[in-house]
Design an enzyme around this catalytic site. Sequence first.
Site, PDB file in Angstrom:
ATOM      1  N   PHE A 180      48.367 -82.714 -10.233  1.00  0.00           N
ATOM      2  CA  PHE A 180      49.901 -83.195 -10.007  1.00  0.00           C
ATOM      3  C   PHE A 180      50.403 -81.565  -9.785  1.00  0.00           C
ATOM      4  N   SER A 224      45.293 -83.736 -19.390  1.00  0.00           N
ATOM      5  CA  SER A 224      46.529 -83.408 -19.773  1.00  0.00           C
ATOM      6  C   SER A 224      47.385 -84.714 -20.150  1.00  0.00           C
ATOM      7  N   ASP A 258      33.534 -76.775 -11.979  1.00  0.00           N
ATOM      8  CA  ASP A 258      33.860 -76.887 -13.228  1.00  0.00           C
ATOM      9  C   ASP A 258      34.281 -75.579 -13.853  1.00  0.00           C
ATOM     10  N   VAL A 309      57.084 -99.990 -23.035  1.00  0.00           N
ATOM     11  CA  VAL A 309      57.816 -98.898 -23.617  1.00  0.00           C
ATOM     12  C   VAL A 309      57.074 -98.850 -25.166  1.00  0.00           C
ATOM     13  N   LYS A 317      45.759 -77.276 -26.225  1.00  0.00           N
ATOM     14  CA  LYS A 317      46.479 -76.498 -25.329  1.00  0.00           C
ATOM     15  C   LYS A 317      47.244 -75.250 -26.349  1.00  0.00           C
ATOM     16  N   ALA A 347      43.919 -76.022 -14.880  1.00  0.00           N
ATOM     17  CA  ALA A 347      43.059 -77.005 -15.066  1.00  0.00           C
ATOM     18  C   ALA A 347      42.939 -77.478 -16.415  1.00  0.00           C
ATOM     19  N   THR A 405      52.242 -75.821 -22.394  1.00  0.00           N
ATOM     20  CA  THR A 405      53.233 -76.759 -22.507  1.00  0.00           C
ATOM     21  C   THR A 405      54.109 -76.519 -23.482  1.00  0.00           C
ATOM     22  N   ASP A 406      55.515 -77.591 -23.594  1.00  0.00           N
ATOM     23  CA  ASP A 406      56.032 -77.307 -24.912  1.00  0.00           C
ATOM     24  C   ASP A 406      55.690 -78.062 -25.764  1.00  0.00           C
ATOM     25  N   GLU A 407      54.701 -78.984 -25.443  1.00  0.00           N
ATOM     26  CA  GLU A 407      54.296 -79.842 -26.649  1.00  0.00           C
ATOM     27  C   GLU A 407      53.309 -79.027 -27.735  1.00  0.00           C
ATOM     28  N   TYR A 437      45.836 -83.462 -27.529  1.00  0.00           N
ATOM     29  CA  TYR A 437      46.164 -82.740 -26.386  1.00  0.00           C
ATOM     30  C   TYR A 437      46.824 -81.363 -26.840  1.00  0.00           C
ATOM     31  N   LYS A 474      37.648 -79.894 -10.693  1.00  0.00           N
ATOM     32  CA  LYS A 474      36.309 -80.517 -10.932  1.00  0.00           C
ATOM     33  C   LYS A 474      36.769 -81.851 -10.427  1.00  0.00           C
TER      34      LYS A 474
HETATM   35  P1  NAD Z   1      46.722 -83.342 -14.028  1.00  0.00           P
HETATM   36  O1  NAD Z   1      45.973 -83.987 -14.950  1.00  0.00           O
HETATM   37  O2  NAD Z   1      47.547 -83.810 -12.946  1.00  0.00           O
HETATM   38  O3  NAD Z   1      45.632 -82.492 -13.325  1.00  0.00           O
HETATM   39  C1  NAD Z   1      44.669 -81.720 -14.043  1.00  0.00           C
HETATM   40  C2  NAD Z   1      43.796 -81.110 -12.653  1.00  0.00           C
HETATM   41  O4  NAD Z   1      42.610 -80.255 -13.519  1.00  0.00           O
HETATM   42  C3  NAD Z   1      42.849 -82.056 -12.049  1.00  0.00           C
HETATM   43  O5  NAD Z   1      42.992 -82.026 -10.771  1.00  0.00           O
HETATM   44  C4  NAD Z   1      41.526 -82.311 -12.607  1.00  0.00           C
HETATM   45  O6  NAD Z   1      40.488 -82.708 -11.493  1.00  0.00           O
HETATM   46  C5  NAD Z   1      41.544 -80.755 -13.112  1.00  0.00           C
HETATM   47  N1  NAD Z   1      40.357 -80.324 -13.910  1.00  0.00           N
HETATM   48  C6  NAD Z   1      40.212 -81.226 -15.232  1.00  0.00           C
HETATM   49  N2  NAD Z   1      39.164 -80.669 -15.966  1.00  0.00           N
HETATM   50  C7  NAD Z   1      38.563 -79.576 -14.999  1.00  0.00           C
HETATM   51  C8  NAD Z   1      37.629 -78.593 -15.253  1.00  0.00           C
HETATM   52  N3  NAD Z   1      36.637 -78.739 -16.228  1.00  0.00           N
HETATM   53  N4  NAD Z   1      37.445 -77.723 -14.462  1.00  0.00           N
HETATM   54  C9  NAD Z   1      38.142 -77.514 -13.401  1.00  0.00           C
HETATM   55  N5  NAD Z   1      39.193 -78.385 -13.076  1.00  0.00           N
HETATM   56  C10 NAD Z   1      39.439 -79.363 -13.922  1.00  0.00           C
HETATM   57  O7  NAD Z   1      47.695 -82.295 -14.638  1.00  0.00           O
HETATM   58  P2  NAD Z   1      49.092 -81.692 -14.555  1.00  0.00           P
HETATM   59  O8  NAD Z   1      50.313 -82.643 -15.050  1.00  0.00           O
HETATM   60  O9  NAD Z   1      48.956 -81.372 -12.984  1.00  0.00           O
HETATM   61  O10 NAD Z   1      48.901 -80.590 -15.405  1.00  0.00           O
HETATM   62  C11 NAD Z   1      48.510 -79.062 -15.018  1.00  0.00           C
HETATM   63  C12 NAD Z   1      48.732 -78.085 -16.000  1.00  0.00           C
HETATM   64  O11 NAD Z   1      50.189 -78.043 -16.516  1.00  0.00           O
HETATM   65  C13 NAD Z   1      47.841 -78.762 -17.378  1.00  0.00           C
HETATM   66  O12 NAD Z   1      47.420 -77.763 -17.938  1.00  0.00           O
HETATM   67  C14 NAD Z   1      49.137 -79.322 -18.150  1.00  0.00           C
HETATM   68  O13 NAD Z   1      48.847 -78.880 -19.507  1.00  0.00           O
HETATM   69  C15 NAD Z   1      50.284 -78.267 -18.030  1.00  0.00           C
HETATM   70  N6  NAD Z   1      51.377 -79.050 -18.114  1.00  0.00           N
HETATM   71  C16 NAD Z   1      51.927 -80.387 -17.580  1.00  0.00           C
HETATM   72  C17 NAD Z   1      52.969 -80.696 -17.674  1.00  0.00           C
HETATM   73  C18 NAD Z   1      53.409 -82.168 -17.019  1.00  0.00           C
HETATM   74  O14 NAD Z   1      54.441 -82.735 -17.537  1.00  0.00           O
HETATM   75  N7  NAD Z   1      52.613 -82.915 -16.271  1.00  0.00           N
HETATM   76  C19 NAD Z   1      54.104 -80.221 -18.326  1.00  0.00           C
HETATM   77  C20 NAD Z   1      53.982 -78.630 -18.680  1.00  0.00           C
HETATM   78  C21 NAD Z   1      52.438 -78.350 -18.821  1.00  0.00           C
HETATM   79  O1  DAU Z   2      56.052 -81.929 -22.465  1.00  0.00           O
HETATM   80  C1  DAU Z   2      55.128 -81.503 -21.464  1.00  0.00           C
HETATM   81  C2  DAU Z   2      53.922 -82.670 -21.381  1.00  0.00           C
HETATM   82  O2  DAU Z   2      54.422 -83.800 -20.936  1.00  0.00           O
HETATM   83  C3  DAU Z   2      52.813 -82.211 -20.726  1.00  0.00           C
HETATM   84  O3  DAU Z   2      52.067 -81.195 -21.296  1.00  0.00           O
HETATM   85  C4  DAU Z   2      51.636 -83.446 -20.583  1.00  0.00           C
HETATM   86  O4  DAU Z   2      50.562 -82.894 -19.806  1.00  0.00           O
HETATM   87  C5  DAU Z   2      52.438 -84.386 -20.207  1.00  0.00           C
HETATM   88  O5  DAU Z   2      51.612 -85.559 -20.022  1.00  0.00           O
HETATM   89  C6  DAU Z   2      53.526 -84.772 -20.629  1.00  0.00           C
HETATM   90  O6  DAU Z   2      53.598 -85.413 -22.123  1.00  0.00           O
HETATM   91  P1  DAU Z   2      54.059 -86.754 -22.479  1.00  0.00           P
HETATM   92  O7  DAU Z   2      53.113 -87.432 -23.668  1.00  0.00           O
HETATM   93  O8  DAU Z   2      55.698 -86.560 -22.995  1.00  0.00           O
HETATM   94  O9  DAU Z   2      54.215 -87.719 -21.126  1.00  0.00           O
HETATM   95  P2  DAU Z   2      53.999 -89.219 -20.856  1.00  0.00           P
HETATM   96  O10 DAU Z   2      54.350 -89.125 -19.439  1.00  0.00           O
HETATM   97  O11 DAU Z   2      52.528 -89.775 -21.274  1.00  0.00           O
HETATM   98  O12 DAU Z   2      54.926 -90.034 -21.788  1.00  0.00           O
HETATM   99  C7  DAU Z   2      56.393 -89.525 -21.825  1.00  0.00           C
HETATM  100  C8  DAU Z   2      57.078 -90.545 -22.851  1.00  0.00           C
HETATM  101  O13 DAU Z   2      57.072 -91.761 -22.434  1.00  0.00           O
HETATM  102  C9  DAU Z   2      56.441 -90.647 -24.051  1.00  0.00           C
HETATM  103  O14 DAU Z   2      57.507 -90.233 -25.014  1.00  0.00           O
HETATM  104  C10 DAU Z   2      55.731 -91.709 -24.277  1.00  0.00           C
HETATM  105  C11 DAU Z   2      56.324 -92.709 -23.478  1.00  0.00           C
HETATM  106  N1  DAU Z   2      55.498 -93.738 -22.732  1.00  0.00           N
HETATM  107  C12 DAU Z   2      54.413 -93.186 -21.955  1.00  0.00           C
HETATM  108  C13 DAU Z   2      53.774 -94.089 -21.230  1.00  0.00           C
HETATM  109  C14 DAU Z   2      52.747 -93.496 -20.471  1.00  0.00           C
HETATM  110  C15 DAU Z   2      55.843 -94.999 -22.878  1.00  0.00           C
HETATM  111  O15 DAU Z   2      56.865 -95.360 -23.716  1.00  0.00           O
HETATM  112  N2  DAU Z   2      54.918 -95.981 -22.064  1.00  0.00           N
HETATM  113  C16 DAU Z   2      54.067 -95.542 -21.441  1.00  0.00           C
HETATM  114  O16 DAU Z   2      53.141 -96.384 -20.736  1.00  0.00           O
END
Ligand code: NAD
Ligand code: DAU
Length: 336
Positions: free
Chosen positions: A12, A86, A60, A207, A155, A83, A126-128, A151, A35
């Site tokens: 993403f 997530s 990978d 939810v 991280k 990568a 990530t802020d997590e 997770y 990957k």
């Molecule tokens: P995502 O799950 O959409 O994408 C992860 C990508 O990494 C995929 O394309 C997957 O194929 C690739 N990947 C996984 N394992 C691999 C490996 N071993 N080798 C090579 N490629 C591999 O994740 P995202 O939401 O795009 O998040 C990207 C980064 O940002 C992550 O490090 C995540 O922790 C961080 N992040 C995400 C969010 C969020 O809200 N989505 C917020 C803050 C930080």
């Molecule tokens: O804060 C950054 C993080 O945000 C990233 O590091 C992670 O990669 C990303 O997945 C995201 O983590 P969250 O756990 O916060 O995101 P998620 O979309 O899974 O959930 C957001 C909130 O919604 C959380 O409080 C759980 C809730 N939720 C989620 C799903 C999938 C629901 O209530 N129902 C659902 O079906």
Amino acid sequence: MKNILVTGGAGFIGSNFINHILSKHDDYNIVNLDKLTYAGNLENLIPSQDNKNYKFIHSDITNTELVKFLFEKYELQYVINFAAESHVDRSILSSREFVTTNVLGTNILLDVARIFNVKKFLQISTDEVYGSLGKDGLFTEETPLSPNSLYSSSKASADMLALSNFKTYGLPVIITRCSNNYGPYQFPEKLIPLMIINSLNDKNLPVYGDGKNIRDWIYVLDHCRAIEMVFESGTNGEVYNVGASTEMENIEIIKLILKHLQKPESLIEYVKDRLGHDRRYAIDSSKIQNELGWSPNYSFEDAIIKTIDWYISNKDWWNRIINGEYMEYYQKQYKI
Ligand code: NAD
Ligand code: DAU
């Protein structure tokens, strides 16, 4: 030219980043190592796939020899590591892949980056990693790491390995820690795309708990611009929080989506809470704002509508995913 290894660029945020950066900089060569797990999708990169400065490698990050080979072949000078596994819910089912990719994979990239004397290693975190907040307060870069999910523990481990490489070897590492992203190409297991797609399909919206958990939302392109600025002007050894000061309860977002799609609130279904569910995240991003001049361009009000409309206009993209057909589709399309 800047030769940059981007890992996880078919996911993403990585794909949004590559599409953004290549449309702005013709002096960047991007080698995208991904990957293609369930979350990776080459369709996300259609805007970049024919760019002469873009190369995709299907492999990978835990493959040390391959990573070394890429550094030699493409004379890589920079790494931006997206990568990861997530998704928190998946880490509750099994943490194995999270440790393998997020911890071991990052460690391998750091080791190879050291051998090749990279000019910059940007770790996308990530802020997590800061854990969960009560009613008040914000995460700053000084907040102690206190991850709760499998997770976020993986991280946080990667962040520590990265910073140890800076302290011990002087590897030019920088870390960004961003809040929850939303926008185009987000895999429909995450809250916002899942709720949009279920609403469009008149399916129930699960939810977790009381729906009052709070996340701090940022449009993905604002995150990508922050990464770009940190990459260009961040200080080595530093951490930069990224967030748009948009705290929302999950239930508020879900109701907003239903309203925009003119669907009934009776689709909402309260389900069992996520194990170890963090209550509230909220980011203080004053450091990146004051030191690097970044600020978000998108308001939540506009960007959430833009995002909902993107999912309405891109039904083929997510239908292939939810019907489990996309792997076959792009194996044919991209011959991988
Ligand atoms: P995502 O799950 O959409 O994408 C992860 C990508 O990494 C995929 O394309 C997957 O194929 C690739 N990947 C996984 N394992 C691999 C490996 N071993 N080798 C090579 N490629 C591999 O994740 P995202 O939401 O795009 O998040 C990207 C980064 O940002 C992550 O490090 C995540 O922790 C961080 N992040 C995400 C969010 C969020 O809200 N989505 C917020 C803050 C930080
Ligand atoms: O804060 C950054 C993080 O945000 C990233 O590091 C992670 O990669 C990303 O997945 C995201 O983590 P969250 O756990 O916060 O995101 P998620 O979309 O899974 O959930 C957001 C909130 O919604 C959380 O409080 C759980 C809730 N939720 C989620 C799903 C999938 C629901 O209530 N129902 C659902 O079906």
